[in-house]
Design a protein around this motif. Sequence first.
Motif, PDB file in Angstrom:
ATOM      1  N   ARG A   1      -4.036 -16.642  35.304  1.00  0.00           N
ATOM      2  CA  ARG A   1      -4.100 -18.449  35.382  1.00  0.00           C
ATOM      3  C   ARG A   1      -2.523 -18.954  35.358  1.00  0.00           C
ATOM      4  O   ARG A   1      -1.743 -19.948  34.832  1.00  0.00           O
ATOM      5  CB  ARG A   1      -5.199 -18.972  35.101  1.00  0.00           C
ATOM      6  CG  ARG A   1      -6.292 -18.609  35.063  1.00  0.00           C
ATOM      7  CD  ARG A   1      -6.975 -18.937  33.797  1.00  0.00           C
ATOM      8  NE  ARG A   1      -8.496 -17.928  34.072  1.00  0.00           N
ATOM      9  CZ  ARG A   1      -9.848 -18.427  32.249  1.00  0.00           C
ATOM     10  NH1 ARG A   1      -9.192 -19.603  32.059  1.00  0.00           N
ATOM     11  NH2 ARG A   1     -10.063 -17.565  32.990  1.00  0.00           N
TER      12      ARG A   1
ATOM     13  N   THR B   1     -10.614 -31.580  35.618  1.00  0.00           N
ATOM     14  CA  THR B   1     -11.084 -32.855  35.418  1.00  0.00           C
ATOM     15  C   THR B   1     -10.599 -33.208  36.957  1.00  0.00           C
ATOM     16  O   THR B   1     -11.671 -34.544  37.728  1.00  0.00           O
ATOM     17  CB  THR B   1     -10.994 -33.700  34.287  1.00  0.00           C
ATOM     18  OG1 THR B   1     -11.252 -33.270  33.692  1.00  0.00           O
ATOM     19  CG2 THR B   1     -11.434 -34.891  34.303  1.00  0.00           C
ATOM     20  N   SER B   2      -9.110 -34.255  37.011  1.00  0.00           N
ATOM     21  CA  SER B   2      -9.019 -35.083  37.634  1.00  0.00           C
ATOM     22  C   SER B   2      -9.505 -34.794  39.310  1.00  0.00           C
ATOM     23  O   SER B   2      -9.914 -35.167  39.579  1.00  0.00           O
ATOM     24  CB  SER B   2      -7.080 -34.766  38.072  1.00  0.00           C
ATOM     25  OG  SER B   2      -6.965 -35.975  39.459  1.00  0.00           O
TER      26      SER B   2
ATOM     27  N   ASN C   1       1.706 -29.255  30.224  1.00  0.00           N
ATOM     28  CA  ASN C   1       0.658 -29.759  28.930  1.00  0.00           C
ATOM     29  C   ASN C   1      -0.315 -28.680  28.745  1.00  0.00           C
ATOM     30  O   ASN C   1      -0.946 -28.138  27.762  1.00  0.00           O
ATOM     31  CB  ASN C   1       0.377 -30.671  28.546  1.00  0.00           C
ATOM     32  CG  ASN C   1      -0.926 -31.261  29.634  1.00  0.00           C
ATOM     33  OD1 ASN C   1      -1.609 -30.237  30.574  1.00  0.00           O
ATOM     34  ND2 ASN C   1      -1.293 -32.502  30.054  1.00  0.00           N
ATOM     35  N   GLY C   2      -0.404 -27.600  29.432  1.00  0.00           N
ATOM     36  CA  GLY C   2      -1.330 -26.326  29.586  1.00  0.00           C
ATOM     37  C   GLY C   2      -2.395 -26.120  30.343  1.00  0.00           C
ATOM     38  O   GLY C   2      -3.368 -26.110  30.109  1.00  0.00           O
ATOM     39  N   LYS C   3      -2.673 -27.808  30.172  1.00  0.00           N
ATOM     40  CA  LYS C   3      -4.647 -28.007  30.692  1.00  0.00           C
ATOM     41  C   LYS C   3      -4.144 -27.919  32.453  1.00  0.00           C
ATOM     42  O   LYS C   3      -3.830 -27.421  32.949  1.00  0.00           O
ATOM     43  CB  LYS C   3      -4.563 -29.768  31.048  1.00  0.00           C
ATOM     44  CG  LYS C   3      -5.030 -30.543  28.961  1.00  0.00           C
ATOM     45  CD  LYS C   3      -5.219 -31.657  29.472  1.00  0.00           C
ATOM     46  CE  LYS C   3      -5.160 -31.891  27.570  1.00  0.00           C
ATOM     47  NZ  LYS C   3      -5.087 -33.332  27.242  1.00  0.00           N
ATOM     48  N   SER C   4      -6.355 -27.422  32.798  1.00  0.00           N
ATOM     49  CA  SER C   4      -6.373 -26.908  34.481  1.00  0.00           C
ATOM     50  C   SER C   4      -6.024 -27.933  35.084  1.00  0.00           C
ATOM     51  O   SER C   4      -5.881 -27.640  36.384  1.00  0.00           O
ATOM     52  CB  SER C   4      -7.423 -26.313  34.377  1.00  0.00           C
ATOM     53  OG  SER C   4      -8.387 -27.292  33.975  1.00  0.00           O
ATOM     54  N   GLY C   5      -6.428 -29.639  34.504  1.00  0.00           N
ATOM     55  CA  GLY C   5      -6.530 -30.304  35.767  1.00  0.00           C
ATOM     56  C   GLY C   5      -7.465 -30.212  36.643  1.00  0.00           C
ATOM     57  O   GLY C   5      -7.480 -31.184  37.332  1.00  0.00           O
TER      58      GLY C   5
ATOM     59  N   SER D   1      -3.440 -34.525  39.143  1.00  0.00           N
ATOM     60  CA  SER D   1      -2.866 -33.597  38.209  1.00  0.00           C
ATOM     61  C   SER D   1      -2.471 -32.358  39.593  1.00  0.00           C
ATOM     62  O   SER D   1      -2.788 -32.723  40.021  1.00  0.00           O
ATOM     63  CB  SER D   1      -4.096 -32.200  37.353  1.00  0.00           C
ATOM     64  OG  SER D   1      -5.066 -32.268  38.294  1.00  0.00           O
TER      65      SER D   1
ATOM     66  N   ARG E   1      -1.576 -24.802  36.001  1.00  0.00           N
ATOM     67  CA  ARG E   1      -2.184 -25.718  35.860  1.00  0.00           C
ATOM     68  C   ARG E   1      -1.002 -26.456  35.285  1.00  0.00           C
ATOM     69  O   ARG E   1       0.021 -26.830  35.744  1.00  0.00           O
ATOM     70  CB  ARG E   1      -1.769 -24.825  34.066  1.00  0.00           C
ATOM     71  CG  ARG E   1      -2.622 -23.283  33.269  1.00  0.00           C
ATOM     72  CD  ARG E   1      -2.450 -23.002  32.376  1.00  0.00           C
ATOM     73  NE  ARG E   1      -3.836 -21.705  32.043  1.00  0.00           N
ATOM     74  CZ  ARG E   1      -4.727 -22.122  31.502  1.00  0.00           C
ATOM     75  NH1 ARG E   1      -5.314 -23.803  31.485  1.00  0.00           N
ATOM     76  NH2 ARG E   1      -5.720 -21.288  31.692  1.00  0.00           N
ATOM     77  N   ASP E   2      -0.711 -27.773  34.458  1.00  0.00           N
ATOM     78  CA  ASP E   2      -0.113 -28.432  34.383  1.00  0.00           C
ATOM     79  C   ASP E   2       0.370 -28.540  33.317  1.00  0.00           C
ATOM     80  O   ASP E   2       0.805 -27.188  32.048  1.00  0.00           O
ATOM     81  CB  ASP E   2      -0.897 -29.718  33.776  1.00  0.00           C
ATOM     82  CG  ASP E   2      -1.621 -30.659  35.140  1.00  0.00           C
ATOM     83  OD1 ASP E   2      -1.680 -30.669  36.131  1.00  0.00           O
ATOM     84  OD2 ASP E   2      -2.046 -30.887  34.900  1.00  0.00           O
TER      85      ASP E   2
END
Length: 595
Positions: A220, A232-233, A226-230, A300, A223-224
């Motif tokens: 994957r 939510t944004s 910071n490692g988050k998928s983004g 994101s 990702r941002d």
Amino acid sequence: MEFLTHNLAPIMFAGLICFLLVGFPVAFSLGACGLFFAFIGIELGVLPEALLQAVPLRIFGIMQNDTLLAIPFFTLMGLILERSGMAEDLLDTIGQLFGPIRGGLALAVIFVGALLAATTGVVAASVISMGLISLPIMLRYGYDRRLAAGVIAASGTLAQIIPPSLVLIIIADQMGRSVGDMYKGAFLPGLMLTGFYALYVILLAIFKPQWVPAIPPEARTLRDENGKSGVTSLLVLTGICVAASMYVAKNMAALHTWWSGETVERVALDETIVVAMCFGVALAFVVASVNKITRLGLLSKAAERVTFVLIPPLLLIFLVLGTIFLGVATPTEGGAMGALGAGIMAIIRGRLSFSLLKQAVTTTTKLSCFVVFILVGATMFGLTFQGVDGPLWVEHLLTGLPGGQLGFLIVVNIMVFFLAFFLDFFELSFIVVPLLAPVANKLGIDLIWFGVLLAVNMQTSFMHPPFGFALFYLRSVAPAKEYLDKVTKKMIAPVTTPQIYWGAIPFLVIQLMMVGLIIAFPGIVSSGLDKAEVYDLDKVRMEMEATMPDAAGAPEATDPTAGMEGASAAPGDAAAPAADDPLKALQDSMANEKK
């Protein structure tokens, strides 16, 4: 000779089938069959020799048909987009977005297939693009081979029913109906079919999770920092845009009233959908652009990338379908704008080269010539077939079926389904549709609805084992031998032809279910059409007769209503002032009827 004279129409139709089974090219089979039986009919005294003099006029009529110009325009648009890498970006981005869930890659293929269908309208381009890009990824991460092959082939065939479909242009032309109305009627069935494909994949993810695994975390890339998928944004942005679109749709009449300065009480459903979607897409693009320019960090990486990847095809969809649905452009003009828009998008992406343009134009020319030659042959066949009372024979054959409209629809759809084993949609449209349309019209069946129904049925011609063209396209790009995957460094087994065939069958069943749903619920098609205002012509004529003599100043001696001035007007009817202007009286009457 007497037997030939009275049965020349069925013998001619049987002769055409024999020509096709021999394997002779369809265009020349139609033309040769028409000429052969025309000479026989002339010798038997069934046809006049002057009938053949109409052939050049018919051919010139084909060349002057503006509607058919939409075919090369839409084909060129689709080929430029396919070769400019739009499909790659869409599949990569949407695949990364849905990849973390089970069945996500298959859902991404369906979603991208629907987008490509709405921008290209060419089945071959969609199937080959997704086969080259998605199939290796699905095989890499352990997808069931039958499902992977089936979902790619079925998603590619969405180009048959989702506007701007080429088959809808041809069916509308053969039935003498508006291409725009045919597009409007097919809009909802195309979306429903896409939803059924997605529902099938979701059910497999629940009951057969091993067939549709999620991609592993290390694969994957969306990702941002910071490692988050983004995600939510992205969901928040989607929610805002959907809410804004719904608000615009709900207040469309008020917006029209504000824009035009005249009171508007109702706006067509297709116009409401197109304008509302355009507003939501434009809002997402503005938010993403502002975020990128100002570097506010509101979105994101995933939300920004998805927005910029999806905007170009959605913008092109609005440029083509939106202008057609809004009545701003004809389908031919919409296709021309789409081809120009595809070229501009390719230039912006830096993908347009002379070799790409040459390939696209060459392929478009070949396809256009293919269509025109079949149409010329079909015209020759149809002219002779009409001369020997073939339509009358077909009408007697089909109107005599038990069950009325329902019996006719069942028999016709079964016949088209089996003919699709041997003929593609071009040949079916030029041979079968002109024979069926007059009978359907006589039975009181709406031809727009009937055309969409046949288009959904003809879609199965691409999925029939063993002759489905979509299966052939996929077979040409699917790995036929074991190969080493470059990412996992593992040997990947090939995709066999039986696996492709078995994978197509569930989606073929879904397509046939859609045919049944359209027959059972006709509103699926008719809900997308504008309901024309119907006036009582007898009442209008009576009102004109009541007002015209007075307006013309006819003498009382010749007026049968002389001395009965009050008899022609109902009590309380304020028609007296309008009697001096019969046109105004008629307009006021129509306005009252409309209210």
